[in-house]
Design an enzyme around this catalytic site. Sequence first.
Site, PDB file in Angstrom:
ATOM      1  N   THR B  36       8.503   3.777  -7.834  1.00 46.24           N
ATOM      2  CA  THR B  36       7.326   4.110  -7.043  1.00 46.24           C
ATOM      3  C   THR B  36       6.892   2.858  -6.297  1.00 46.24           C
ATOM      4  OG1 THR B  36       5.245   5.315  -7.026  1.00 46.24           O
ATOM      5  CG2 THR B  36       5.534   3.751  -8.843  1.00 46.24           C
ATOM      6  N   CYS B  42      -3.912   1.884  -7.007  1.00 43.20           N
ATOM      7  CA  CYS B  42      -3.287   2.922  -7.831  1.00 43.20           C
ATOM      8  C   CYS B  42      -2.556   2.254  -9.006  1.00 43.20           C
ATOM      9  CB  CYS B  42      -2.250   3.698  -7.034  1.00 43.20           C
ATOM     10  SG  CYS B  42      -2.854   4.497  -5.542  1.00 43.20           S
ATOM     11  N   HIS B  59       2.440   7.937 -10.616  1.00 42.47           N
ATOM     12  CA  HIS B  59       1.712   7.074  -9.671  1.00 42.47           C
ATOM     13  C   HIS B  59       0.372   7.761  -9.404  1.00 42.47           C
ATOM     14  CE1 HIS B  59       1.923   4.587  -5.669  1.00 42.47           C
ATOM     15  NE2 HIS B  59       0.662   4.868  -5.955  1.00 42.47           N
TER      16      HIS B  59
END
Lengths: 290, 175
Positions: B36, B42, B59
Amino acid sequence: MAAVADILESVDRLPALPGTVIRLTAMLTDDQADLGEIEEVARHDEALSMAILRFANSALYGRAGREFNLRQSIVRLGGKMLLRIALEQQASNLFESAGEAYGLRRGALWRGAVGGAFAAEEIAKKHAFPDVDLCFLCGLLRDVGKLVMDAHYGADYLPRVSPHIAPGCTVVEGERAAFGADHAQIGAELALRWRLPQRIADAIRYHHEPPAEEPDHDLLFDIVHAGDIICLWAGLAIGHDGLQYKLAPHVRRGLKLGRREAELDITVTWGRLRELEEMMDDSPTQGKST
Amino acid sequence: MPASATTYAKTEIDGKVVVGVADLAVTKDPTATLVTYALGSCIGVTIYDPAAKVAGILHFMLPDSRINAEKAQQSPAMFADTGIPQLFKSAYKLGAKKQRLIVCAAGGAEVLDDDGHFKVGSRNRTMIRKIFWKNNILLAADETGGSISRTLSLKVADGSVIVRNRGKERVIWPQ
């Protein structure tokens, strides 16, 4: 500002604002434009025609078992939506690359552009800003300077800018120290070369550092700036520059941007982008690399 | 191959399974690498069962799904409190066992000068610790905070977890 001009002059082929967008923008702001003319412009742009047909015939517009042709689709969508589709679709060409300098994967800058446009639009609506579409357009174009930086510096960008990014220092400050100009200043100058209005160029110039004081303060700049930060929080177009940007305190206060509102805007922005990507099923792959 | 009903993950030519924002993927494919990109505020969470060779990556974007229940329903991976349970449940379906799972996290950065009003990254970090503490799960590696972006990847073959930032890679598990 000599550095801005030098950088722009040194790039062999500057990014071009697609002609379709320029023509449609002019037509749609002209009350005299008729649908036949708009259809003619769209017909000469196959990708745009396809996008118009796809939107008009989608469930989002309450498709009821019949197919709409291009003319019917244009009527069905209306002028403003047509311009919106043209901008979103054409932006995918404009922002296709810009990967190397900022460590962005293919398509990531497009996602950031459209995400920033959606975020600015949402904020503008909440604040009853008189021209929501202008916020959308400025949000969309705010990072065009990155295209020029990428074309000019490419892989040299990161090693040159990194030594100038001290802790607490923003990427735009680092760019000014390393190159004598930052991507926002360069983007503003590019917009002027595209003959876009001064206010749009200024919204690009100030999207990281909007002026707090009169006479330079403009709510448009605040909205585009806030949209940019919302976009970062939504994880869009984050490259080597990470989160090394600042939210201007006067923007947070002026827009009454609280945690709850910001988080809601993040989810709405992301959701709208996902809907658009599903609609444009040939959209660029999301994500980027660091 | 990704084994989650909601994943939008795409398998690239080089065999990487790319997991986007607000997404997750779980796999038993020993040749796969889950990755990711561009974690800012995040957080990316990886889980790996070395016995069952089940690996997963999430994610997520925000800590608490109560902010937008409709979005949480559509995209549970958007939030920590809905995404983490879904990640674990998806792995259990492929044979993973909780007691064997190796869990790592990366991301949770902040924009500069966030004077305490938003702290999106910090609140994400707090939420994962709270969830894992409540469920008796220890983080084997935690590469969170700062203002940088991170790319997180997990190789299914050996469970190694790699964080990449500005072209530099670091193996955070095994340490």
